[in-house]
Structure formats: C-alpha cells, structure tokens
Enzyme design. Structure first.
Site, PDB file in Angstrom:
ATOM      1  N   LYS A 138       7.124 -68.066 -19.991  1.00 47.15           N
ATOM      2  CA  LYS A 138       7.810 -68.833 -21.049  1.00 47.15           C
ATOM      3  C   LYS A 138       8.650 -67.910 -21.919  1.00 47.15           C
ATOM      4  CE  LYS A 138       5.400 -70.099 -24.918  1.00 47.15           C
ATOM      5  NZ  LYS A 138       6.092 -69.870 -26.190  1.00 47.15           N
ATOM      6  N   ASN A 139       8.068 -66.771 -22.312  1.00 52.13           N
ATOM      7  CA  ASN A 139       8.744 -65.914 -23.288  1.00 52.13           C
ATOM      8  C   ASN A 139       9.913 -65.119 -22.699  1.00 52.13           C
ATOM      9  OD1 ASN A 139       7.056 -66.864 -25.236  1.00 52.13           O
ATOM     10  ND2 ASN A 139       5.690 -65.081 -25.259  1.00 52.13           N
ATOM     11  N   ARG A 155      10.249 -72.225 -32.451  1.00 51.56           N
ATOM     12  CA  ARG A 155      10.928 -71.138 -33.156  1.00 51.56           C
ATOM     13  C   ARG A 155      11.911 -70.380 -32.267  1.00 51.56           C
ATOM     14  NH1 ARG A 155       9.269 -69.016 -37.675  1.00 51.56           N
ATOM     15  NH2 ARG A 155      10.121 -67.070 -36.908  1.00 51.56           N
ATOM     16  N   CYS A 170       4.839 -70.869 -39.911  1.00 53.99           N
ATOM     17  CA  CYS A 170       4.055 -71.661 -38.965  1.00 53.99           C
ATOM     18  C   CYS A 170       2.599 -71.303 -39.179  1.00 53.99           C
ATOM     19  CB  CYS A 170       4.505 -71.429 -37.535  1.00 53.99           C
ATOM     20  SG  CYS A 170       3.973 -69.898 -36.849  1.00 53.99           S
ATOM     21  N   ARG A 178       6.546 -65.480 -40.770  1.00 52.29           N
ATOM     22  CA  ARG A 178       7.522 -65.286 -39.705  1.00 52.29           C
ATOM     23  C   ARG A 178       8.965 -65.259 -40.227  1.00 52.29           C
ATOM     24  NH1 ARG A 178       5.085 -68.116 -34.356  1.00 52.29           N
ATOM     25  NH2 ARG A 178       6.187 -66.400 -33.391  1.00 52.29           N
ATOM     26  N   VAL A 194       9.090 -53.333 -35.518  1.00 51.69           N
ATOM     27  CA  VAL A 194       9.299 -53.829 -34.146  1.00 51.69           C
ATOM     28  C   VAL A 194       9.245 -55.358 -34.155  1.00 51.69           C
ATOM     29  CG1 VAL A 194       8.404 -53.846 -31.795  1.00 51.69           C
ATOM     30  CG2 VAL A 194       8.287 -51.758 -33.158  1.00 51.69           C
ATOM     31  N   SER A 195      10.307 -55.975 -33.682  1.00 52.81           N
ATOM     32  CA  SER A 195      10.363 -57.437 -33.618  1.00 52.81           C
ATOM     33  C   SER A 195      10.899 -57.878 -32.260  1.00 52.81           C
ATOM     34  CB  SER A 195      11.272 -57.976 -34.730  1.00 52.81           C
ATOM     35  OG  SER A 195      11.683 -59.290 -34.424  1.00 52.81           O
ATOM     36  N   VAL A 196      10.105 -58.673 -31.573  1.00 48.54           N
ATOM     37  CA  VAL A 196      10.542 -59.218 -30.281  1.00 48.54           C
ATOM     38  C   VAL A 196      11.771 -60.112 -30.501  1.00 48.54           C
ATOM     39  CG1 VAL A 196       9.905 -60.768 -28.395  1.00 48.54           C
ATOM     40  CG2 VAL A 196       8.252 -59.113 -29.257  1.00 48.54           C
ATOM     41  N   ASP A 254      -0.724 -62.395 -28.531  1.00 52.60           N
ATOM     42  CA  ASP A 254      -0.870 -63.673 -27.835  1.00 52.60           C
ATOM     43  C   ASP A 254      -2.151 -63.756 -27.000  1.00 52.60           C
ATOM     44  OD1 ASP A 254       1.390 -64.798 -28.868  1.00 52.60           O
ATOM     45  OD2 ASP A 254       2.659 -64.374 -27.138  1.00 52.60           O
ATOM     46  N   ILE A 277      -0.080 -58.037 -36.060  1.00 55.07           N
ATOM     47  CA  ILE A 277       1.272 -58.611 -35.973  1.00 55.07           C
ATOM     48  C   ILE A 277       1.465 -59.747 -36.981  1.00 55.07           C
ATOM     49  CG2 ILE A 277       3.017 -59.617 -34.428  1.00 55.07           C
ATOM     50  CD1 ILE A 277       2.121 -56.806 -33.547  1.00 55.07           C
ATOM     51  N   ARG A 301       2.794 -76.525 -24.477  1.00 56.97           N
ATOM     52  CA  ARG A 301       3.945 -75.653 -24.762  1.00 56.97           C
ATOM     53  C   ARG A 301       3.890 -74.388 -23.903  1.00 56.97           C
ATOM     54  NH1 ARG A 301       4.143 -73.499 -30.174  1.00 56.97           N
ATOM     55  NH2 ARG A 301       5.849 -72.470 -29.129  1.00 56.97           N
TER      56      ARG A 301
HETATM   57  C1  UD1 Z   1       5.680 -62.295 -31.772  1.00 56.14           C
HETATM   58  C2  UD1 Z   1       5.030 -61.233 -30.921  1.00 56.14           C
HETATM   59  C3  UD1 Z   1       5.219 -61.646 -29.492  1.00 56.14           C
HETATM   60  C4  UD1 Z   1       4.619 -63.042 -29.308  1.00 56.14           C
HETATM   61  C5  UD1 Z   1       5.195 -64.049 -30.304  1.00 56.14           C
HETATM   62  C6  UD1 Z   1       4.487 -65.401 -30.278  1.00 56.14           C
HETATM   63  C7  UD1 Z   1       4.934 -58.823 -31.241  1.00 56.14           C
HETATM   64  C8  UD1 Z   1       5.668 -57.599 -31.659  1.00 56.14           C
HETATM   65  N1  UD1 Z   1       5.641 -59.966 -31.220  1.00 56.14           N
HETATM   66  O1  UD1 Z   1       7.053 -62.380 -31.423  1.00 56.14           O
HETATM   67  O2  UD1 Z   1       4.589 -60.724 -28.628  1.00 56.14           O
HETATM   68  O3  UD1 Z   1       4.873 -63.502 -28.005  1.00 56.14           O
HETATM   69  O4  UD1 Z   1       5.050 -63.533 -31.602  1.00 56.14           O
HETATM   70  O5  UD1 Z   1       3.164 -65.275 -30.666  1.00 56.14           O
HETATM   71  O6  UD1 Z   1       3.774 -58.755 -30.921  1.00 56.14           O
HETATM   72  N2  UD1 Z   1       9.318 -59.881 -38.651  1.00 56.14           N
HETATM   73  C9  UD1 Z   1       9.999 -59.686 -39.820  1.00 56.14           C
HETATM   74  N3  UD1 Z   1      11.325 -60.034 -39.876  1.00 56.14           N
HETATM   75  C10 UD1 Z   1      11.986 -60.571 -38.812  1.00 56.14           C
HETATM   76  C11 UD1 Z   1      11.283 -60.761 -37.613  1.00 56.14           C
HETATM   77  C12 UD1 Z   1       9.934 -60.405 -37.568  1.00 56.14           C
HETATM   78  O7  UD1 Z   1       9.432 -59.234 -40.808  1.00 56.14           O
HETATM   79  O8  UD1 Z   1      13.189 -60.868 -38.922  1.00 56.14           O
HETATM   80  C13 UD1 Z   1       7.879 -59.523 -38.571  1.00 56.14           C
HETATM   81  C14 UD1 Z   1       7.017 -60.736 -38.270  1.00 56.14           C
HETATM   82  O9  UD1 Z   1       6.650 -61.447 -39.423  1.00 56.14           O
HETATM   83  C15 UD1 Z   1       5.833 -60.094 -37.564  1.00 56.14           C
HETATM   84  C16 UD1 Z   1       6.461 -58.914 -36.822  1.00 56.14           C
HETATM   85  O10 UD1 Z   1       7.691 -58.647 -37.482  1.00 56.14           O
HETATM   86  O11 UD1 Z   1       4.911 -59.607 -38.493  1.00 56.14           O
HETATM   87  C17 UD1 Z   1       6.721 -59.183 -35.353  1.00 56.14           C
HETATM   88  O12 UD1 Z   1       7.498 -60.344 -35.259  1.00 56.14           O
HETATM   89  P1  UD1 Z   1       8.329 -60.737 -33.977  1.00 56.14           P
HETATM   90  O13 UD1 Z   1       8.004 -59.822 -32.851  1.00 56.14           O
HETATM   91  O14 UD1 Z   1       9.756 -60.922 -34.332  1.00 56.14           O
HETATM   92  O15 UD1 Z   1       7.782 -62.162 -33.718  1.00 56.14           O
HETATM   93  P2  UD1 Z   1       8.079 -62.998 -32.474  1.00 56.14           P
HETATM   94  O16 UD1 Z   1       9.417 -62.755 -31.901  1.00 56.14           O
HETATM   95  O17 UD1 Z   1       7.702 -64.373 -32.851  1.00 56.14           O
END
Ligand code: UD1
Length: 426
Positions: free
Chosen positions: A22-23, A97, A121, A126, A167-169, A310, A332, A402
C-alpha cells in the site's frame, strides 16, 4: 459497519502470499500526475486506500482504467493528459492522509495545487511543515488558509539543496515527486530510506527522471521538462508480511510467508528470533515456527531500517504473552498506544509512561469485544484474538480494509477460525 469475529487458540499452519505494498502504491499512483502519458501499475493491493487514491486522481481529471482485478491484485492504467482541477478536497483527504502526495506533482506540473490539510489523526498531530519547506526551497510560494494548503509557482520549480531536519517518509516523497520535474539537480539529504521510497524512485527512473543514491538517505534528483509513461510492478508489502510473521509466532504456529524478500523484513525476523521463534530464510519464502518458548524482548521504533512504527502494535500483542517484561518505545508518533487499553481488556498487563510501554507477559489472553482506533492497532487486536482463549469481536473493521487485503481469507486458509459479520456495529 462490519465486525470480525475470532475464536482463538488455533495455531496457524500453512502459507500466506503477500500482496503489493500500500505504502508504495499510493505515492506511485500520485506520480502518474507528472506525465501526460499512461502509467500502468501491476500488483496493486485490493484495498480501500487504493480506491480512495483512484477517486482523488479521477476528481483531479485523470482517467483511471481497471485493467485486471483478480483475487491476488489489481492492475491500473492511469492517464493524466487532460487535467482540469488542481484541488484535493477535504472530503477525500480526510479519508486518507496519503492524499497529500498529489501536492508535489500538481505543483511541479501545473504550477498550482490546492490540497486540504489532512488534520491530526488517532496516532498523533502529524505535521506537514516539512512537506511545505522542501517545496518552498524549490521556489514555490505556499500559504495556508481555510484548512487548505495553497501552493503556487509562476515558473518551473528550481532544483535546490535541502536537508530534512527530521526523517519524514511523507515529506521525502513530496520532495522527490516535485524534484522530478524541477529545473536542475535537487540534492535531498537526511531522506527517509523506506523500501517503498526506493520503489517510487525506480518507477520515476522508468519515467525518465535521473536519480542518484536510490535506497540511501542522500538523493540527487535531476528533473526533466517532461516525463514519459511507464509500466511498474509494485513491490510486496513488508508490513503485511511482518504482521503475518508475528501472527505465526503469537498463535504458536508454523507458517510460510511467500512473495517477499527476507532482506526487507529482516529487522522483524531478528526480533522474533531474539524472542525464541524460529525464522528461516528459504529464498522466496520465509518460514516462521514457534519453538516452545516466547521470550520478552525490548523494541523501539525508528525510521527504516529500524523497526517500523507500523508493526509496533502487533509486536506488543506478541509480547503480552512472553515470559517476563519488555519495554516498547514508540519514537515516531506521540499517541500510538491506543491499542493498549483494548489489549488490557483482553487480559494483557501493560503500563504506559510517555512513549514507553512496559509489557509484563501473562499466561493467557482472553477473548473480548474490542474496538480499534487505527489500521495497525486494529490488526494487533486481531492477532491478540487469534491467540486468546474464547471469542473476540473486533469492531470498526473499515480500518483493516484500508491496509490488509483479504485478511480473513488469508488467515482462515491457515486454520484460523475468523469470520466477518457484515453491518454488525457502529
Ligand atoms: C509514518 C512512518 C511510516 C508509516 C506511516 C503510517 C516513519 C519515519 N514514518 O510516515 O513508516 O508507514 O507513518 O503509519 O516511521 N513530521 C513533521 N513534519 C512533517 C512531516 C512529519 O514533524 O512535515 C513528523 C511526524 O509528526 C512524525 C515524524 O515526522 O513524528 C515522521 O513522520 P512521517 O514519516 O512524515 O509520517 P508518515 O509519512 O505518515
């Protein structure tokens, strides 16, 4: 709303085939916006999140053709040659999202995007500040008003050097997608390195983007004026695989997971082996066999290649039945322990202190009615139900739909007593 009913206590035995990730599917579907030509995607999982992304792309003006759908997977052809809308509305974004991944492509291709803020959420606030910062570094002007992100660029986006402060996915994906059409070579540092991001990069390279450093946290992306269509087969879902590996262990079973590389679930395999479970890499298959013991093991979530957030809830379910105490640390998300009270209703002994949960193993879990707040929390309750004595009803199954294709079918084929009750609960 549907529920899932489980009569627990049956060891899983058999084979489970893993579906497409999915991701990876969702950002790669968003990448179709970058080209006027057709993107053909195979091995998409059959999940409601895929339907939602399809709905969003169609809303923006894309033509999405369902080429093949069988029990295993979905094939889509997506054509974005005649787009007439640049706005991702709240009604769609609130459901998923991942909708925010249309922001980078729309901005890069059309110089304009209006995307609803996803909001918080169940698992945390987030933020989207990093998504915005990387796009601003490429020259976009971005404002937020009335719940929407308004992004504009009068000229083609420009390559930039950007160091993600955390680090942000999600933000890494938006940065890569936008840089694919930007003028010059964008240097993104401290990127997330998830295999799904690698899969996105592989697809973008087929579309004509030049990317150095694929699979690392340091990417150099040379954007092109136009991109071509491509065919791409989505990689398997390591979170689904990890979930079923844990299911094999928690039910004291002996199962084989097929269609996934050992390497991308190695961190889960290592934790299971530390807990005393036998995990064997058999090339195309991974065998997970209970070996008469379940030891308590500490675990902390981290960005890939660390243990995935996850899989935290599922691993916690396993640790509720281990021989002593373990500490599970969630690094996270600030609020990702919503499954704890539900597990405790099934007899688990867990106390939470900030982002740490202390799990004291108990001899047995007992079936109960439970309700979950998010996708992975829901499946952790299914796993607990499979191991528990008696009957467990998991409400709000739409979360599971989902992210887990044919969950009941895959588990019952391995001997689980699990069934869906349609229209059962609110
Ligand atoms: C995250 C998980 C991903 C998982 C998904 C759904 C990590 C690094 N990421 O991805 O593996 O599949 O949730 O559960 O494990 N953040 C900020 N500002 C931003 C974006 C993110 O502060 O603009 C923070 C978030 O609040 C969080 C961290 O960075 O604490 C990681 O967030 P991110 O990786 O972006 O979240 P997802 O992409 O949802």
């Amino acid at each position: 709303m549907d529920s899932i009913l489980i009569n627990g206590g049956k060891p899983l035995k058999g084979n489970i085939r893993i579906s497409g990730a999915k991701n990876a599917s969702l950002p790669i579907m968003a990448a179709s916006l970058l080209t006027d030509q057709v993107l053909e995607l195979t091995n998409l999982p059959i999940l409601s999140d895929i339907d939602t992304m399809e709905e969003l792309l169609a809303h923006l003006g894309a033509k999405v053709f369902r080429i093949k759908e069988n029990n295993d997977s979905l094939t889509l052809k997506i054509s974005c040659d005649n787009m007439n809308n640049h706005q991702a509305p709240y009604e769609i974004v609130r459901k998923m999202r991942a909708s925010i991944w249309v922001l980078g492509p729309l901005l890069a291709k059309y110089g304009k995007a209006v995307v609803s803020l996803p909001g918080g959420c169940a698992i945390g606030a987030r933020q989207v500040d990093l998504h915005i910062a990387v796009l601003e570094a490429m020259g976009a002007s971005i404002t937020i008003s009335e719940g929407y992100i308004h992004a504009n660029s009068k000229t083609r986006l420009k390559a930039c050097s950007f160091l993600f402060p955390g680090v942000s996915v999600g933000a890494t994906i938006n940065g890569i997608l936008a840089a694919s059409l930007a003028d010059g070579t964008t240097h993104l540092s401290n990127c997330a390195m998830e295999p799904e991001i690698k899969d996105l990069c592989i697809c973008l390279v087929k579309m004509g983007v030049i990317i150095e450093g694929i699979g690392t946290n340091d990417l150099k992306i040379t954007g092109q004026k136009t991109l071509t269509g491509a065919k791409h087969n989505i990689l398997p879902d390591r979170i689904e695989a990890g979930t079923y590996m844990i299911a094999g262990a928690i039910t004291k079973g002996d199962i084989t997971i097929s269609g996934i590389d050992y390497e991308i679930v190695e961190n889960v395999a290592q934790k299971l082996m530390q807990a005393g479970v036998l995990v064997t890499n058999m090339g195309d298959n991974i065998r997970v066999k209970y070996n008469g013991e379940l030891k308590s093991v500490d675990m902390a979530t981290h960005p890939y290649p660390g243990f995935s957030t996850d899989l935290q809830a599922q691993f916690m379910s396993l640790m509720t039945l281990a021989d002593s105490s373990s500490v599970i640390t969630e690094n996270i998300f600030e609020n990702r322990f919503m499954h704890v009270p539900e597990l405790c209703r099934m007899g688990a002994n867990i106390s939470v202190d900030g982002n740490h949960a202390v799990v004291r193993g108990v001899g047995n879990l007992s079936g109960a009615e439970v309700m979950a707040s998010d996708l992975r929390a829901s499946v952790s309750l299914v796993l607990a139900g499979l191991a528990a004595k008696g009957s467990t009803k998991v409400r709000r199954v739409y979360h599971l739909d989902r992210g887990y294709q044919a969950l009941e079918q895959k588990l019952s084929a391995c001997g689980a007593d699990i069934a869906r009750i349609k229209g059962d609960s609110v």
